[in-house]
Design a protein around this motif. Structure first.
Motif, short mmCIF file in Angstrom:
data_model
loop_
_atom_site.label_atom_id
_atom_site.label_comp_id
_atom_site.label_asym_id
_atom_site.label_seq_id
_atom_site.Cartn_x
_atom_site.Cartn_y
_atom_site.Cartn_z
N LEU A 109 33.08 7.46 23.58
CA LEU A 109 33.66 6.42 22.72
C LEU A 109 35.18 6.39 22.72
CD1 LEU A 109 31.28 6.73 19.63
CD2 LEU A 109 31.25 4.98 21.42
N PHE A 110 35.78 7.42 23.28
CA PHE A 110 37.24 7.56 23.18
C PHE A 110 37.99 6.37 23.78
CE2 PHE A 110 41.23 9.18 25.03
CZ PHE A 110 41.85 9.61 23.87
N GLN A 111 37.69 6.04 25.03
CA GLN A 111 38.43 4.98 25.72
C GLN A 111 38.25 3.62 25.07
OE1 GLN A 111 40.49 6.25 27.96
NE2 GLN A 111 41.53 4.27 27.87
N LEU A 112 37.01 3.40 24.65
CA LEU A 112 36.70 2.13 23.99
C LEU A 112 37.59 1.93 22.76
CD1 LEU A 112 32.98 1.26 23.54
CD2 LEU A 112 34.58 0.60 21.81
N GLN A 113 37.76 3.01 21.99
CA GLN A 113 38.59 2.93 20.78
C GLN A 113 40.06 2.73 21.16
OE1 GLN A 113 37.18 5.96 17.63
NE2 GLN A 113 36.30 6.73 19.52
N ARG A 114 40.50 3.49 22.17
CA ARG A 114 41.88 3.38 22.63
C ARG A 114 42.21 1.96 23.08
NH1 ARG A 114 44.98 7.70 25.01
NH2 ARG A 114 45.29 9.05 23.24
N ASP A 115 41.26 1.38 23.84
CA ASP A 115 41.49 0.06 24.42
C ASP A 115 41.69 -1.00 23.34
OD1 ASP A 115 41.39 1.08 26.92
OD2 ASP A 115 39.34 0.42 27.37
N MET A 116 40.98 -0.84 22.23
CA MET A 116 41.12 -1.84 21.15
C MET A 116 42.57 -1.90 20.66
SD MET A 116 37.75 -2.59 20.39
CE MET A 116 38.39 -3.80 19.35
N ALA A 117 43.24 -0.76 20.66
CA ALA A 117 44.60 -0.69 20.12
C ALA A 117 45.66 -1.08 21.15
CB ALA A 117 44.87 0.71 19.59
N LYS A 118 45.22 -1.23 22.42
CA LYS A 118 46.20 -1.57 23.47
C LYS A 118 46.65 -3.01 23.35
CE LYS A 118 45.41 1.53 27.29
NZ LYS A 118 44.28 1.74 28.17
N SER A 119 45.70 -3.88 23.03
CA SER A 119 46.03 -5.30 23.08
C SER A 119 45.98 -5.98 21.71
CB SER A 119 45.09 -6.01 24.05
OG SER A 119 43.79 -5.54 23.84
N ASN A 120 45.79 -5.20 20.65
CA ASN A 120 45.72 -5.80 19.31
C ASN A 120 46.51 -4.96 18.32
OD1 ASN A 120 43.34 -7.74 19.80
ND2 ASN A 120 42.48 -5.78 20.42
N ASN A 121 47.02 -5.62 17.28
CA ASN A 121 47.51 -4.87 16.12
C ASN A 121 46.27 -4.44 15.36
OD1 ASN A 121 50.29 -5.30 16.52
ND2 ASN A 121 50.12 -7.35 15.65
N VAL A 122 46.11 -3.14 15.16
CA VAL A 122 44.86 -2.68 14.55
C VAL A 122 45.07 -1.79 13.34
CG1 VAL A 122 43.45 -2.74 16.66
CG2 VAL A 122 44.70 -0.66 16.08
N ILE A 123 44.09 -1.88 12.45
CA ILE A 123 43.89 -0.83 11.45
C ILE A 123 42.57 -0.22 11.85
CG2 ILE A 123 43.38 -0.29 9.05
CD1 ILE A 123 45.18 -2.39 8.18
N MET A 124 42.60 1.05 12.20
CA MET A 124 41.38 1.68 12.68
C MET A 124 41.01 2.79 11.72
SD MET A 124 40.81 3.10 16.56
CE MET A 124 41.04 1.54 17.37
N ASP A 125 39.75 2.84 11.31
CA ASP A 125 39.38 3.94 10.42
C ASP A 125 38.32 4.82 11.04
OD1 ASP A 125 36.77 3.22 9.72
OD2 ASP A 125 37.32 2.35 7.80
N GLY A 126 38.32 6.09 10.62
CA GLY A 126 37.37 7.05 11.19
C GLY A 126 37.63 8.44 10.65
N ARG A 127 37.50 9.43 11.52
CA ARG A 127 37.71 10.82 11.12
C ARG A 127 38.83 11.48 11.92
NH1 ARG A 127 34.18 8.65 8.88
NH2 ARG A 127 32.45 9.49 7.67
N ASP A 128 39.03 10.96 13.15
CA ASP A 128 39.98 11.62 14.07
C ASP A 128 40.94 10.59 14.66
OD1 ASP A 128 38.12 10.16 15.51
OD2 ASP A 128 38.07 11.55 17.19
N ILE A 129 41.18 9.50 13.95
CA ILE A 129 42.02 8.44 14.52
C ILE A 129 43.47 8.92 14.61
CG2 ILE A 129 42.67 6.01 14.41
CD1 ILE A 129 39.62 6.64 14.83
N GLY A 130 43.99 9.46 13.52
CA GLY A 130 45.39 9.92 13.53
C GLY A 130 45.59 11.19 14.34
N THR A 131 44.55 11.99 14.47
CA THR A 131 44.70 13.27 15.18
C THR A 131 44.44 13.15 16.68
OG1 THR A 131 42.42 13.76 14.54
CG2 THR A 131 44.15 14.80 13.21
N VAL A 132 43.43 12.34 17.07
CA VAL A 132 42.99 12.33 18.47
C VAL A 132 43.08 10.96 19.14
CG1 VAL A 132 41.01 12.78 20.00
CG2 VAL A 132 41.40 14.27 18.03
N VAL A 133 42.51 9.95 18.48
CA VAL A 133 42.37 8.65 19.16
C VAL A 133 43.71 7.93 19.27
CG1 VAL A 133 41.22 6.39 19.08
CG2 VAL A 133 39.97 8.44 18.40
N LEU A 134 44.45 7.86 18.15
CA LEU A 134 45.74 7.15 18.17
C LEU A 134 46.83 8.09 17.62
CD1 LEU A 134 44.57 3.67 16.74
CD2 LEU A 134 44.85 4.32 19.15
N PRO A 135 47.15 9.15 18.36
CA PRO A 135 48.13 10.10 17.82
C PRO A 135 49.51 9.49 17.62
CG PRO A 135 47.56 10.63 20.10
CD PRO A 135 46.63 9.54 19.68
#
Ligand code: DC
Length: 226
Positions: A109-135
């Motif tokens: 799921l990592f790349q899929l989540q990363r890709d969403m933030a590449k081309s959009n302004n996002v608010i992403m929620d989860g458990r590891d967004i600030g630590t791993v997915v979108l450092p």
């Protein structure tokens, strides 16, 4: 692009608060828990033993999960099926918590989540967004509240949806999921060192949204002026 990461335990109000905040800011709201839930649902349907990481990993090959946005609302797709509603049961919640501890699922799921933030302004929620997915997220918020308050909110939400449950069951499920999420070896739930913790125990929903919005706006404008 601007990315805002909101992490925190089950029932802290992340999704309702993030959804409203995204509307206010004109950002896309990405609920990453829904992806883990879709995988949990698929594994349950396939009868996979969730305690067996190798079995979970090999079943992943046959799963296609992605997010669609319909009138700004996120829909979760499992192949051609929209499973946005089916993933909200207590059984799927627990399955999601279990599969999310399997490293192959997180990689999947990592790349899929990363890709969403590449081309959009996002608010992403989860458990590891600030630590791993979108450092490198510009704003990182760790949203929390006491277990009793989180269980009470979740219980009322479920009752309002017509689900049959008790407060005690919701509280014990939530404590079990907190334990799973904070103790797993890979990407456990924890506050990023550069995140700001907001405890919403004493807030109404509107107050929590106000606090989150104020924090984001002050951070983003500080960023623009630095
Ligand atoms: O936020 P939620 O309750 O829908 O998440 C379901 C499960 O997925 C949760 O128990 C932990 C897991 N999860 C995760 O490990 N990492 C994320 N970024 C989001 C959710």
């Amino acid at each position: 692009m601007t990315a805002i990461a909101i992490d925190g335990p089950t029932g802290a109000g992340k999704s309702t608060i993030a959804r409203r905040t995204a509307q206010e800011l004109g950002f896309i709201y990405v609920d990453t828990g829904a992806l883990y839930r879709a995988i949990g649902l698929s594994m349950l349907r396939r009868g996979i033993d969730l305690e067996n990481p190798a079995a979970v990993e090999s079943a992943l090959d046959e799963i296609r999960v992605f997010l669609r946005f319909q009138n700004g609302e996120q829909r979760v797709m499992l192949g051609n099926e929209d499973v946005s509603d089916q993933i909200r049961t207590a059984e799927v919640s627990m399955a999601a918590s279990r599969v999310s501890a399997v490293p192959a699922v997180r990689e999947f799921l990592f790349q899929l989540q990363r890709d969403m933030a590449k081309s959009n302004n996002v608010i992403m929620d989860g458990r590891d967004i600030g630590t791993v997915v979108l450092p490198n997220a510009q704003v990182k918020i760790f949203l929390t509240a006491s277990p009793e308050i989180r269980a009470r909110r979740r219980f009322e939400e479920m009752i309002a949806k017509g689900m049959q449950t008790t407060y005690e069951d919701v509280l014990s499920d939530l404590q079990q999921r907190d334990y799973n999420d904070t103790h797993r070896a890979i990407a456990p739930l924890k506050a990023a060192s550069d995140s700001i913790t907001l405890d919403t125990s004493g807030d109404t929903f509107d107050q929590a949204v106000e606090r989150v919005l104020a924090l984001i706006k002050s951070r983003i404008s500080a960023d623009m002026h630095s």
